[in-house]
Scaffold this active site. Structure first.
Site, mmCIF file in Angstrom:
data_model
loop_
_atom_site.group_PDB
_atom_site.id
_atom_site.type_symbol
_atom_site.label_atom_id
_atom_site.label_comp_id
_atom_site.label_asym_id
_atom_site.label_seq_id
_atom_site.Cartn_x
_atom_site.Cartn_y
_atom_site.Cartn_z
ATOM 1 N N ARG A 31 0.821 -1.216 0.000
ATOM 2 C CA ARG A 31 0.000 0.000 0.000
ATOM 3 C C ARG A 31 0.855 1.266 0.000
ATOM 4 N NH1 ARG A 31 -4.460 -2.339 4.095
ATOM 5 N NH2 ARG A 31 -5.885 -3.122 2.519
ATOM 6 N N LYS A 202 -18.504 -16.669 1.217
ATOM 7 C CA LYS A 202 -19.951 -16.530 1.365
ATOM 8 C C LYS A 202 -20.654 -15.868 0.193
ATOM 9 C CE LYS A 202 -20.085 -16.230 6.368
ATOM 10 N NZ LYS A 202 -20.239 -15.273 7.463
ATOM 11 N N GLY A 358 -9.565 -8.717 -1.496
ATOM 12 C CA GLY A 358 -8.474 -9.141 -0.636
ATOM 13 C C GLY A 358 -7.860 -10.492 -0.913
ATOM 14 N N GLY A 381 -12.833 -3.927 -0.261
ATOM 15 C CA GLY A 381 -14.218 -3.465 -0.170
ATOM 16 C C GLY A 381 -14.526 -2.369 -1.177
HETATM 17 P P1 AMP Z 1 -13.761 -13.964 0.862
HETATM 18 O O1 AMP Z 1 -13.163 -13.097 1.918
HETATM 19 O O2 AMP Z 1 -15.253 -14.008 0.865
HETATM 20 O O3 AMP Z 1 -13.185 -13.704 -0.498
HETATM 21 O O4 AMP Z 1 -13.380 -15.455 1.279
HETATM 22 C C1 AMP Z 1 -12.074 -15.887 1.335
HETATM 23 C C2 AMP Z 1 -12.009 -17.095 2.218
HETATM 24 O O5 AMP Z 1 -12.858 -18.101 1.726
HETATM 25 C C3 AMP Z 1 -10.635 -17.694 2.286
HETATM 26 O O6 AMP Z 1 -10.141 -17.558 3.600
HETATM 27 C C4 AMP Z 1 -10.852 -19.145 1.939
HETATM 28 O O7 AMP Z 1 -10.148 -20.043 2.765
HETATM 29 C C5 AMP Z 1 -12.341 -19.334 2.131
HETATM 30 N N1 AMP Z 1 -12.855 -20.427 1.324
HETATM 31 C C6 AMP Z 1 -12.676 -20.637 0.034
HETATM 32 N N2 AMP Z 1 -13.262 -21.780 -0.366
HETATM 33 C C7 AMP Z 1 -13.823 -22.327 0.735
HETATM 34 C C8 AMP Z 1 -14.548 -23.524 0.972
HETATM 35 N N3 AMP Z 1 -14.802 -24.380 -0.017
HETATM 36 N N4 AMP Z 1 -14.971 -23.763 2.221
HETATM 37 C C9 AMP Z 1 -14.701 -22.890 3.217
HETATM 38 N N5 AMP Z 1 -14.011 -21.758 3.055
HETATM 39 C C10 AMP Z 1 -13.577 -21.463 1.820
#
Ligand code: AMP
Length: 400
Positions: A31, A202, A358, A381
């Site tokens: 950054r 999610k 991220g 974000g």
């Molecule tokens: P996000 O911040 O929503 O982009 O999510 C990133 C996180 O999702 C990372 O820490 C990954 O380890 C987690 N992730 C990715 N695939 C899976 C999965 N199949 N089950 C659980 N966590 C996951």
């Protein structure tokens, strides 16, 4: 940056929210590096720079007695690094605003840098307080916002402060300009086919993005934990995979919307499954619709990787947000790695690729592929909101 900085004091909002170790040493300087061209430009053009940023969340992690942990969150930790990087001395103000910072700003000469204390030490920062913003603005002649990472926050130093400068006395820095230009390229003038790769934990975090992409993209590849909520909406058995029960209906709606818009939405045909959320768990590979009880999908499987890579290879614009699996554990990083390689390969053949958000940025860096994609965003974000089609407060404050 369309401002003549000669003999001007520029108040520059940068994003110096860098990770520090226990010794308060910077562990990732991305950054700061990203803000240096703007700072150098101001100095090279005969101006001086008053830098301001937040660092961490001092208001959330208070001392036991309820006071701010100044020792941990002071921007003083960055002074040595900054003076080295810019090859000039950096004056530090222990106040963000106050009589001391006014004196130091007054004394500032062309070519010099003043770094103000953490903006989040001031209660008025996060509330966008007018009086705090006015006191910041009074330190300088012009305002430059180069803090893309916080452009989605209507804080005093990112948004309110701009109200105290005339239109010809405020501007974006180079980093903000390129973040906006690259996002607009995807949103407004994408070469087609446009493929969005969306992963991460999610669905609930990415609903607005998915709705926007259904209108915009030709293909949407869905991987990561969020895929299993969609697979459940299709009636699949997902075992103990991460599923948001309250979003299954919504996922079904999104599948229908995609069909109606002629957007191809791809889910992983197969998954690498494990009997525990652990690097050492027992592993297997099965069709994603047939995950047995007691098992969870932690990565996209080999067939999905091939199918996704084919779609990526045929794309002219690629947007990637979110990993394909639990890439932090080597056993479940293959899917993300393959997709990163596919994006890099498509880029080398002329596609435009933007990696934003991220964890996909972390994945691309971990795989040393950051230089092989067209653009890696510095804002998680902020990039997400921009791609959702929102106007960011920090952007609107400059554009008027
Ligand atoms: P996000 O911040 O929503 O982009 O999510 C990133 C996180 O999702 C990372 O820490 C990954 O380890 C987690 N992730 C990715 N695939 C899976 C999965 N199949 N089950 C659980 N966590 C996951």
């Amino acid at each position: 940056m369309n401002i003549d900085f000669k003999d001007k004091k520029a108040l520059v909002r940068v994003d110096f929210n860098v990770p520090l170790n226990d010794q308060y040493e910077i562990t990732d300087d991305t950054r700061i590096q990203a803000a240096l061209p703007t700072i150098r430009h101001i100095l090279d053009n005969g101006g001086s720079a008053i830098l301001m940023s937040h660092l961490g969340r001092p208001g959330k992690k208070l001392n036991a007695d309820g006071t701010i942990n100044r020792e941990k969150y002071t921007l003083q930790h960055l002074v040595g690094y900054l003076s080295n990087a810019l090859d000039t001395s950096v004056v530090f103000s222990t106040q963000t605003v106050g009589s001391r910072s006014v004196i130091l700003a007054d004394e500032l000469k062309p070519g010099e840098i003043l770094l103000l204390e953490n903006t989040r030490f001031e209660p008025g920062e996060k509330t966008g307080d007018k009086d705090f913003a006015r006191r910041l603005a009074a330190l300088a002649d012009v305002y430059v916002n180069d803090a893309f990472g916080t452009a989605h926050r209507a804080h005093a130093s990112t948004t309110t402060v701009a109200d105290f400068f005339d239109a010809d006395k405020k501007t974006f820095g180079f980093l903000m300009e390129s973040e906006l230009k690259n996002a607009q390229r995807v949103l407004n003038t994408p070469g087609r086919p446009l493929t969005a790769i969306i992963g991460g934990a999610k669905v609930s975090d990415k609903i607005l993005l998915l709705e926007k992409l259904i209108e915009l993209a030709d293909n949407i590849i869905i991987g990561g934990g969020m895929a299993y909520t969609f697979l459940r909406a299709q009636g699949g058995q997902t075992g103990q995979s991460l599923v948001e029960e309250d979003k299954i209906t919504l996922a079904g709606e999104l599948l229908k919307q995609a069909k109606a818009s002629n957007t191809q939405l791809l889910l992983p045909y197969d998954s690498v499954i494990a009997d525990a959320f652990s690097e050492d768990a027992k592993k297997d590979t099965v069709p994603s619709h047939e995950i047995p009880d007691g098992w969870m999908g932690l990565d996209i499987g080999p067939k999905a990787r091939v199918a996704f890579a084919e779609v990526i290879a045929a794309s002219k614009t690629i947007l990637w947000n979110g990993p394909m699996g639990v890439f932090e554990m080597p056993s479940f990083a293959e899917g993300t790695k393959n997709i990163a390689l596919a994006v890099a390969k498509a880029t080398s053949k002329g596609a435009f690729s933007l990696v934003g958000g991220g964890d996909s940025v972390a994945a691309v860096k971990q795989m040393k592929l950051a230089d092989e994609v067209s653009y890696v965003s510095t804002g998680g974000g902020a990039m997400l909101e921009l791609l959702e089609g929102k106007t960011l407060p920090g952007v609107a404050a400059i554009q008027g």
